[in-house]
Design an enzyme around this catalytic site. Structure first.
Site, PDB file in Angstrom:
ATOM      1  N   HIS B 300      31.398 -65.800 -57.234  1.00  0.00           N
ATOM      2  CA  HIS B 300      32.545 -65.102 -56.662  1.00  0.00           C
ATOM      3  C   HIS B 300      32.806 -65.550 -55.243  1.00  0.00           C
ATOM      4  O   HIS B 300      33.945 -65.650 -54.806  1.00  0.00           O
ATOM      5  CB  HIS B 300      32.303 -63.588 -56.669  1.00  0.00           C
ATOM      6  CG  HIS B 300      32.671 -62.959 -57.979  1.00  0.00           C
ATOM      7  ND1 HIS B 300      32.185 -61.752 -58.391  1.00  0.00           N
ATOM      8  CD2 HIS B 300      33.482 -63.370 -58.962  1.00  0.00           C
ATOM      9  CE1 HIS B 300      32.687 -61.454 -59.569  1.00  0.00           C
ATOM     10  NE2 HIS B 300      33.472 -62.423 -59.937  1.00  0.00           N
ATOM     11  N   ARG B 443      59.229 -61.426 -65.059  1.00  0.00           N
ATOM     12  CA  ARG B 443      59.162 -61.685 -66.500  1.00  0.00           C
ATOM     13  C   ARG B 443      58.407 -60.553 -67.163  1.00  0.00           C
ATOM     14  O   ARG B 443      57.288 -60.225 -66.757  1.00  0.00           O
ATOM     15  CB  ARG B 443      58.445 -63.013 -66.750  1.00  0.00           C
ATOM     16  CG  ARG B 443      58.427 -63.402 -68.209  1.00  0.00           C
ATOM     17  CD  ARG B 443      57.735 -64.715 -68.429  1.00  0.00           C
ATOM     18  NE  ARG B 443      56.291 -64.611 -68.273  1.00  0.00           N
ATOM     19  CZ  ARG B 443      55.462 -65.648 -68.372  1.00  0.00           C
ATOM     20  NH1 ARG B 443      55.963 -66.847 -68.600  1.00  0.00           N
ATOM     21  NH2 ARG B 443      54.171 -65.495 -68.231  1.00  0.00           N
ATOM     22  N   GLU B 542      61.221 -71.453 -74.380  1.00  0.00           N
ATOM     23  CA  GLU B 542      59.936 -72.058 -74.731  1.00  0.00           C
ATOM     24  C   GLU B 542      59.817 -72.293 -76.228  1.00  0.00           C
ATOM     25  O   GLU B 542      59.228 -73.268 -76.667  1.00  0.00           O
ATOM     26  CB  GLU B 542      58.767 -71.209 -74.203  1.00  0.00           C
ATOM     27  CG  GLU B 542      58.930 -69.724 -74.363  1.00  0.00           C
ATOM     28  CD  GLU B 542      57.892 -68.926 -73.571  1.00  0.00           C
ATOM     29  OE1 GLU B 542      56.937 -69.514 -73.064  1.00  0.00           O
ATOM     30  OE2 GLU B 542      58.056 -67.685 -73.473  1.00  0.00           O
ATOM     31  N   ASN B 565      55.571 -75.973 -70.180  1.00  0.00           N
ATOM     32  CA  ASN B 565      54.244 -76.093 -70.794  1.00  0.00           C
ATOM     33  C   ASN B 565      54.313 -75.735 -72.270  1.00  0.00           C
ATOM     34  O   ASN B 565      53.957 -76.519 -73.137  1.00  0.00           O
ATOM     35  CB  ASN B 565      53.225 -75.146 -70.157  1.00  0.00           C
ATOM     36  CG  ASN B 565      53.125 -75.319 -68.664  1.00  0.00           C
ATOM     37  OD1 ASN B 565      53.826 -76.132 -68.092  1.00  0.00           O
ATOM     38  ND2 ASN B 565      52.256 -74.568 -68.044  1.00  0.00           N
ATOM     39  N   ASP B 566      54.773 -74.499 -72.542  1.00  0.00           N
ATOM     40  CA  ASP B 566      54.782 -74.048 -73.922  1.00  0.00           C
ATOM     41  C   ASP B 566      55.825 -74.782 -74.750  1.00  0.00           C
ATOM     42  O   ASP B 566      55.606 -75.073 -75.922  1.00  0.00           O
ATOM     43  CB  ASP B 566      55.017 -72.530 -73.983  1.00  0.00           C
ATOM     44  CG  ASP B 566      53.744 -71.753 -73.672  1.00  0.00           C
ATOM     45  OD1 ASP B 566      53.812 -70.529 -73.471  1.00  0.00           O
ATOM     46  OD2 ASP B 566      52.674 -72.398 -73.636  1.00  0.00           O
ATOM     47  N   ARG B 576      47.266 -77.973 -76.020  1.00  0.00           N
ATOM     48  CA  ARG B 576      46.815 -78.802 -74.909  1.00  0.00           C
ATOM     49  C   ARG B 576      45.356 -78.595 -74.569  1.00  0.00           C
ATOM     50  O   ARG B 576      44.761 -79.404 -73.864  1.00  0.00           O
ATOM     51  CB  ARG B 576      47.674 -78.563 -73.663  1.00  0.00           C
ATOM     52  CG  ARG B 576      47.482 -77.199 -73.053  1.00  0.00           C
ATOM     53  CD  ARG B 576      48.551 -76.891 -72.054  1.00  0.00           C
ATOM     54  NE  ARG B 576      48.352 -77.583 -70.798  1.00  0.00           N
ATOM     55  CZ  ARG B 576      48.863 -77.177 -69.647  1.00  0.00           C
ATOM     56  NH1 ARG B 576      49.594 -76.104 -69.593  1.00  0.00           N
ATOM     57  NH2 ARG B 576      48.678 -77.865 -68.552  1.00  0.00           N
ATOM     58  N   CYS B 613      60.249 -73.417 -64.959  1.00  0.00           N
ATOM     59  CA  CYS B 613      59.115 -72.770 -64.293  1.00  0.00           C
ATOM     60  C   CYS B 613      57.769 -73.257 -64.803  1.00  0.00           C
ATOM     61  O   CYS B 613      56.753 -72.643 -64.562  1.00  0.00           O
ATOM     62  CB  CYS B 613      59.221 -71.258 -64.414  1.00  0.00           C
ATOM     63  SG  CYS B 613      59.230 -70.682 -66.108  1.00  0.00           S
TER      64      CYS B 613
END
Lengths: 104, 832
Positions: B300, B443, B542, B565-566, B576, B613
């Site tokens: 941590h 979102r 997406e 990404n998606d 991925r 994004c």
């Protein structure tokens, strides 16, 4: 009239190939000799030596840092091998040595 | 009685996080549930996090759950399922941002022959400071143990301290952010743990004073965890110690136990094990670096160090460095070393590094306050992706023009229950206010089978990415959804908020969302709670299906944001995270680029707004394509914003559009990559000679310094991305034979992939230095781009090489009185 030809090529083909060529040309000029230098650098082969030139030459200077392309052309000629570094720094001395050697 | 036999599949073993999932799952049942590790022979109550951890269950251990009680059949069935399908997914993947890869040390560094100790990078950066040892909380060293008071007083004190601690931690959670928050939450879960409290009570009855009980408890759990064969579990022992120490201070007052370390100068702290609280206590103005001799990457404290950008190195043996306490040293966690000699060359080396960083920050500073435009005046908004409200302000200081994505999942995870409307309202309000009327897109939650949010009880799935998540679960969890909407709407009065819905795949979903939004508005209206009239509504693009019905969506919503990404994963049918197929995950695939073009063109046809994004936005190499697409906005992690704005300001829309056209016709991602490389090197047709790369009369002391300085200048001039790698290539050539020429000149050179714009760099030195065998006062460095087509630059170089052989030319250069003169001479002589 002494005729000298040379082929220069250095490891990266970026600088010493051309510096050695320039040095040899200038030093030969000082001696009053005729001189043609073929460079084999990054750009490719420039000032390619012709059969007639090779035939007429008294001596060939070849740099020995890396292999010279088409070296068979010079198989019956007097060859002096130097590093491109030596050519750059000591071109005048090299010409003197050639002078002695050719018995002039 | 029922038994479940299983093997532990978790790579890090059963530590706090999976243990807390198990515990909350088991606590739903009345039956007694016993966790037994057959390897260690240790048993524990599966309804207590600490007990489970105490079984020291590691990867591969054979275990059994023994269930006994009224609802044992139900428990058996559900726990069986949980263990088979949910438990293996409970461990969060190790941090992606694990610090730079340990690679070969740069020549510029090794050539200095420095004295250094190699460790591992935990948090990148570099710093100089005085080495100071920070002792760990050693309970044995507490000699002045308080005297025992009457039993009931001790009991009362302990209870009160526990309550205070819970309050303190809860308060910190409200204020905490990011990693700090996760640490505090972990501490809170331990304090609330049943077993922990039982142990404390037992020790109190047995030992008498709070101090004795607390210390005994700390040792009890410390002992268990320290014995663990898992480094991860050993690190958690620090958390126990930290909490117990906090309890001691609450009971007796801090002054009783010397703890706070006051820093008053640039310091590098070395500690075997530093608790997170100790770290947070250290004055960050003076804490320049950290050496943790025993911490691992998952500690941590390490994670906090990264959050605070403190260069940190781990894995260094204490005795190797003990003799340097109170001496100045360098921590260079960019390359994972601690430099122990502070000779002048080393100091200069790091001064040079600092110079470069300072220049980059300064150079990028001008873009921070500005709106982002391309060189020909096209507007592209650059915004930030965030997950916590406290990230808003820092994002804007990095130059964000808005928040392009506020992910809300984090607000729901790692808790026992969903956040209340008030809690959400507070968070969103804070975020919106901090955004100061700049747009902020919130979102709605995107959770489902893959993100463990137990209290929703979403059953495990074989294929969470194609499964029950995001908008698909809203109908079943209508209260949850409405609560989120209510909180956003109520918070909307504070600024310019927009709402975005994830995972939309067809029109009826958004129509349904709009219906719910209308209901929520109605409810708020009736309750006389205000909300902004116009709140733009958008969707994430997406799921590939949306690409084909954008026209339909345009009738219902206001904007789109591409989740690259998606979208890439769904489009290319690739996971991925699956190493076997990750090569198929390539956003430069022409099919993907064509998809992006379709989206942007269609959205613009209907006069709407479209942003991106995903991670792609932060990739500066790909920016020309994104600019060519005509996206209205790019949203990314805040640290990437300054470089992005700077890069966009240098791009011209016309050439980017042309580049995109060519990319769309490429046959493969590889071809697109080549195209991008070519674009980068050709783009501005930068002159081969520039004043930025000419320096006169600098006081360099060594060949290393010269080469490093000149490489760095190429980097600062934007002609090179990796100056150290370029320098290494220069050195490779030097190794063949020195490029000293005599006459005080040297001509280092290389044909390298690390120089993007071929350049002739010049440096005249104030004093000659040793360059191999020669004394050199004038350096001309030739760096040519390996991939460049055509001989144009090489011809110029060869001309220069010949000119250098002439004394007159050299003299003119050597005698130049200014940088401009050097530039002019070269341009004339080389006919450029």
């Amino acid at each position: 009239m002494i005729k000298i030809i040379a082929v220069t090529a250095c490891p990266t083909g970026v600088a010493h190939t051309y510096m050695a060529a320039e040095a040899i040309e200038q030093a030969a000029k000082v001696k009053g000799w005729e001189c043609c230098v073929e460079t084999q650098g990054s750009i490719g082969i420039e000032n390619e030596l012709q059969v007639a030139q090779i035939e007429a030459a008294d001596l060939v200077i070849l740099t020995k840092d890396i292999a010279i392309q088409n070296e068979e052309r010079f198989k019956n000629k007097k060859i002096l091998r130097v590093t491109s570094g030596e050519a750059v720094r000591h071109a005048a001395q090299i010409m003197n040595k050639i002078d002695e050697h050719l018995g002039l | 009685m029922k038994k479940i036999y299983f093997t532990c599949d978790l790579p890090n073993g059963i530590h706090a996080r999976p243990a807390s999932h198990i515990e909350s799952k088991c606590n739903k049942f009345i039956s007694n549930i016993n966790w037994k590790n057959n390897r260690t022979g240790i048993e524990g109550d599966a309804k207590s996090v600490l007990s489970i951890i105490g079984t020291d269950t590691l990867l591969g251990d054979q275990c059994e759950l023994v269930i006994e009680g009224q609802d044992q059949d139900l428990a058996f069935e559900q726990l069986q399922r949980f263990i088979l399908s949910e438990l293996p997914l409970c461990d969060s993947p190790t941090n992606k941002d694990e610090g730079p890869e340990q690679g070969v040390l740069p020549r510029n560094f090794t050539n200095l022959n420095p004295q250094f100790i190699t460790g591992r990078t935990a948090s990148s950066g570099f710093a100089k400071g005085k080495l100071l040892h920070v002792g760990s909380i050693n309970f044995d060293s507490i000699t002045n143990r308080p005297t025992v008071r009457e039993a009931s007083i001790e009991r009362k004190e302990l209870d009160s301290a526990l309550t205070s601690l819970v309050d303190n931690l809860s308060l910190q959670i409200k204020k905490g952010e990011g990693v700090e928050l996760a640490v505090i939450k972990a501490h809170l879960s331990i304090v609330n743990d049943k077993e922990f409290q039982i142990t404390l009570s037992e020790k109190l009855e047995h030992d008498g004073s709070c101090a004795d009980a607390i210390i005994a408890t700390a040792k009890h759990y410390g002992h268990i965890l320290q014995k663990s064969s898992s480094q991860y579990l050993r690190e958690r022992e620090l958390d126990i110690r930290d909490i117990c120490f906090q309890l001691l201070c609450l009971v007796y007052g801090e002054e009783h136990f010397v703890r706070k370390l006051k820093l008053n100068e640039a310091t590098i702290c070395i500690a075997k094990d530093l608790t997170p609280s100790q770290f947070l206590d250290l004055d960050k103005n003076y804490l320049k670096g950290l050496i943790l001799t025993q911490a691992g990457k998952t500690s941590h404290t390490v994670i906090l160090a990264r959050s605070f950008s403190i260069p940190t190195v781990v894995g260094i043996n204490n005795d190797k460095i003990a003799h340097l306490i109170d001496h100045d040293i360098f921590v260079d966690s960019d390359i994972g070393v601690v430099v122990t000699d502070i000779s002048e060359p080393i100091c200069r080396y790091y001064e040079e590094k600092q110079r470069v960083i300072d220049k980059v920050i300064l150079r990028q500073k001008q873009y921070i306050g500005q709106k982002c435009f391309t060189s020909d005046g096209t507007r592209i908004e650059v915004a930030a992706n965030i997950a916590l409200d406290v990230e808003v302000t820092p994002a804007f200081t990095k130059g964000a023009e808005g928040i392009g994505l506020f992910r809300t999942e984090m607000l729901y995870m790692d808790r026992d229950s969903a956040p209340s409307e008030e809690e959400l309202y507070n968070i969103f309000s804070r975020a919106i206010i901090a955004a100061k009327n700049n747009p902020i897109i919130i979102r709605t939650i995107d959770i489902g089978g893959d993100k463990p949010v137990d209290y929703l009880g979403i059953p495990e799935e074989n294929n969470p990415f194609l499964g029950y998540r995001a908008v698909r679960i809203y109908e079943e969890f209508i209260d949850l959804f409405k609560t989120q909407l209510r909180s956003i709407l109520r918070a909307s009065v504070h600024g310019a908020v927009k709402i975005m819905v994830p995972m939309i795949s067809s029109l009826e979903e958004i129509i349904w969302v709009k219906k719910i939004l209308a209901e929520v508005r109605q409810e708020l209206h009736q309750e006389q709670l205000s909300y902004a009239e116009e709140i733009p509504l958008g969707i994430m693009v997406e799921v590939p299906s949306t690409v084909f019905i954008i026209d339909q969506f345009c009738k219902e919503i206001d904007f789109f944001s591409i989740g690259s990404n998606d979208l890439t994963q769904y489009l290319m049918a690739v996971d991925r995270d699956n190493a076997k197929v990750e090569k198929y995950y390539n956003s430069l695939n022409p099919a993907f680029l064509r998809t992006l073009k379709m989206i942007v063109d269609e959205v613009h046809l209907y006069g709407k707004w479209v942003g991106l994004c995903g991670e792609l936005g932060a990739n500066t190499a790909v920016l020309p394509l994104l600019v060519g697409l005509g996206l209205d906005e790019l949203s990314m992690g805040a640290p990437s914003i300054p470089a992005t704005k700077e890069r966009i300001a240098k791009l011209d829309t016309g050439s980017c559009k042309q580049l995109l056209k060519e990319a769309l016709n490429c046959g493969s991602a590889t071809d697109v990559e080549s195209l991008l490389r070519l674009f980068r090197s050709q783009q501005e047709e930068q002159p081969i000679i520039t004043q930025e790369c000419i320096s006169l009369d600098y006081d360099f002391q060594s060949k290393e310094q010269v080469i490093k300085f000149m490489s760095n200048n190429l980097y600062l001039a934007g002609r090179c991305q990796s100056p150290d790698k370029l320098a290494d290539d220069i050195w490779t050539r030097e190794d063949v034979f020195s490029t000293g020429l005599g006459f005080g000149f040297a001509i280092p050179h290389t044909k390298s992939e690390h120089i993007e714009q071929s350049t002739i760099s010049v440096s005249r030195l104030a004093n000659p230095i040793k360059w191999g065998e020669d004394d050199v006062k004038f350096v001309i460095m030739l760096t040519i781009n390996k991939h460049s087509d055509g001989d144009l630059h090489m011809k110029i170089f060869s001309k220069l090489a010949r000119k250098i052989m002439h004394a007159q030319f050299r003299q003119v250069l050597m005698d130049s009185s200014s940088v401009q003169e050097v530039e002019a001479t070269l341009k004339v002589e080389l006919e450029i």
